[in-house]
Write a protein that holds these residues in place. Sequence first.
Motif, PDB file in Angstrom:
ATOM      1  N   GLN A   1      -2.370  -8.107   4.355  1.00  0.00           N
ATOM      2  CA  GLN A   1      -3.309  -8.902   3.707  1.00  0.00           C
ATOM      3  C   GLN A   1      -4.729  -8.473   3.798  1.00  0.00           C
ATOM      4  OE1 GLN A   1      -2.242 -12.877   3.947  1.00  0.00           O
ATOM      5  NE2 GLN A   1      -0.175 -12.701   3.127  1.00  0.00           N
TER       6      GLN A   1
ATOM      7  N   TYR B   1      -2.171  -3.606  -0.256  1.00  0.00           N
ATOM      8  CA  TYR B   1      -1.712  -4.712  -0.318  1.00  0.00           C
ATOM      9  C   TYR B   1      -1.137  -4.935  -1.852  1.00  0.00           C
ATOM     10  CZ  TYR B   1      -0.213  -9.529   0.054  1.00  0.00           C
ATOM     11  OH  TYR B   1       0.647 -10.660   0.010  1.00  0.00           O
ATOM     12  N   ASN B   2      -2.130  -4.560  -2.946  1.00  0.00           N
ATOM     13  CA  ASN B   2      -1.705  -4.855  -4.124  1.00  0.00           C
ATOM     14  C   ASN B   2      -0.898  -3.439  -4.800  1.00  0.00           C
ATOM     15  OD1 ASN B   2      -2.719  -7.627  -4.527  1.00  0.00           O
ATOM     16  ND2 ASN B   2      -4.785  -6.501  -3.970  1.00  0.00           N
ATOM     17  N   ASP B   3      -0.586  -2.496  -4.107  1.00  0.00           N
ATOM     18  CA  ASP B   3      -0.021  -1.384  -4.625  1.00  0.00           C
ATOM     19  C   ASP B   3       1.506  -1.386  -3.987  1.00  0.00           C
ATOM     20  OD1 ASP B   3       1.097   1.019  -5.254  1.00  0.00           O
ATOM     21  OD2 ASP B   3      -0.839   2.035  -5.029  1.00  0.00           O
ATOM     22  N   ALA B   4       2.449  -2.175  -4.645  1.00  0.00           N
ATOM     23  CA  ALA B   4       3.761  -2.377  -4.384  1.00  0.00           C
ATOM     24  C   ALA B   4       4.370  -1.018  -4.004  1.00  0.00           C
ATOM     25  CB  ALA B   4       4.483  -3.226  -5.101  1.00  0.00           C
ATOM     26  N   HIS B   5       4.249  -0.122  -4.849  1.00  0.00           N
ATOM     27  CA  HIS B   5       5.204   1.142  -4.536  1.00  0.00           C
ATOM     28  C   HIS B   5       4.469   1.699  -3.184  1.00  0.00           C
ATOM     29  CE1 HIS B   5       6.611   5.386  -4.895  1.00  0.00           C
ATOM     30  NE2 HIS B   5       7.702   4.818  -5.523  1.00  0.00           N
TER      31      HIS B   5
ATOM     32  N   CYS C   1       6.073   1.146   4.420  1.00  0.00           N
ATOM     33  CA  CYS C   1       6.865   0.366   5.323  1.00  0.00           C
ATOM     34  C   CYS C   1       8.458   1.101   5.425  1.00  0.00           C
ATOM     35  CB  CYS C   1       7.025  -0.882   4.549  1.00  0.00           C
ATOM     36  SG  CYS C   1       5.582  -2.056   4.736  1.00  0.00           S
TER      37      CYS C   1
ATOM     38  N   ASN D   1       8.639  -7.990   6.307  1.00  0.00           N
ATOM     39  CA  ASN D   1       7.889  -9.032   4.884  1.00  0.00           C
ATOM     40  C   ASN D   1       6.399  -8.648   4.714  1.00  0.00           C
ATOM     41  OD1 ASN D   1      10.219 -11.043   4.534  1.00  0.00           O
ATOM     42  ND2 ASN D   1       9.896 -11.108   6.856  1.00  0.00           N
TER      43      ASN D   1
ATOM     44  N   MET E   1       2.730   0.388  -0.702  1.00  0.00           N
ATOM     45  CA  MET E   1       3.540  -0.634   0.432  1.00  0.00           C
ATOM     46  C   MET E   1       4.891  -0.443   0.864  1.00  0.00           C
ATOM     47  SD  MET E   1       1.439  -2.616   1.917  1.00  0.00           S
ATOM     48  CE  MET E   1       2.123  -4.420   2.276  1.00  0.00           C
ATOM     49  N   THR E   2       5.580  -0.145  -0.146  1.00  0.00           N
ATOM     50  CA  THR E   2       7.275   0.102  -0.042  1.00  0.00           C
ATOM     51  C   THR E   2       7.349   1.403   0.725  1.00  0.00           C
ATOM     52  OG1 THR E   2       7.739  -1.286  -1.776  1.00  0.00           O
ATOM     53  CG2 THR E   2       9.390   0.136  -0.705  1.00  0.00           C
TER      54      THR E   2
ATOM     55  N   PHE F   1       4.614  -8.275   2.129  1.00  0.00           N
ATOM     56  CA  PHE F   1       3.613  -8.984   1.437  1.00  0.00           C
ATOM     57  C   PHE F   1       3.490 -10.461   1.800  1.00  0.00           C
ATOM     58  CE2 PHE F   1       5.732  -5.932  -1.335  1.00  0.00           C
ATOM     59  CZ  PHE F   1       4.547  -5.232  -1.807  1.00  0.00           C
ATOM     60  N   GLU F   2       3.963 -10.810   2.847  1.00  0.00           N
ATOM     61  CA  GLU F   2       3.633 -12.147   3.752  1.00  0.00           C
ATOM     62  C   GLU F   2       2.925 -11.627   5.059  1.00  0.00           C
ATOM     63  OE1 GLU F   2       7.121 -14.410   4.159  1.00  0.00           O
ATOM     64  OE2 GLU F   2       7.604 -14.395   2.005  1.00  0.00           O
TER      65      GLU F   2
END
Length: 286
Positions: free
Chosen positions: A111, A117-121, A127, A103, A123-124, A105-106
């Motif tokens: 954070q 953290y604000n870059d979804a791609h 992870c 998780n 981060m994915t 983004f939690e």
Amino acid sequence: MFFIIGLLIVILSVFGGYVGGGGHLGVLWMPFEYLIIFGAAIGAYIIANPKHVLMHTGSALGKMIKGSKYDKEAYLELLSLQYTIFKLSKSKGMLVLESHIENPFESELFQKFPIIYNDAHAMTFLCDYLRMMVLGAENPFEMETLIDEEIETHHKEEMHISHAIQAIADGTPALGIVAAVLGVIHTMGSITEPPEVLGHLIGGALVGTFSGVLLAYGLFGPVAASMGAVFEAEIKYYQCIKVGLLAHMQGNAPSVTVEFARKALLSEVRPTFFEVEEATQNAPTL
């Protein structure tokens, strides 16, 4: 910013030179010539490209105008995050990361690093491979092959938009000739008109050729090249993540791992060894 400056220089140089040489701007206002060129270019772009390219063209243009978001600050943060993750896994084992990567983004950890953290791609991307390592992936060579494949696929998807705009740049001079030929056809239908009328009609036809060439080499071509440069800079961000992950899998200490990752960066955004050392020492921890 540089895109706007460059575009202004092109416009001022071309039209300023024309006016300075005694030309009249009013002669160049031929809206139907521009309708032919722009309309045909947009139609050809829609015909030539799949839906996902059309859907993401606007966001790609936005990225190009803003420039790459991955500056030295972004890389310092990324290297600090990698250092924190690898130090944590070295001291407490990879399983300690499981709750964070399931998780992200939690996660309190992620954070504390707001850029990624604000870059979804991104981060994915990070992870996904950390999760594989938690699950027991141990072969760095197999991991490298897989990461390279994903990076190449992502790069091709983004560069498809750049190549599509370059194709329009290559075709725009021909569309300018189409507009010019239609202008000549119109002129031939008015051959009985007085010379001043014919001169205006012929000039209007030539505006089509002028506009097509100017748009190709003064706008569409540079936009495609600039967009490609931004995408290349983005790919370096993922390559930095890749190098860090592989160095960690090979058993290097966290400080050595981030040095491997730092060396993969382009010189204009690469922080110095001492900047990275200071950033990692002050990196947030759990």
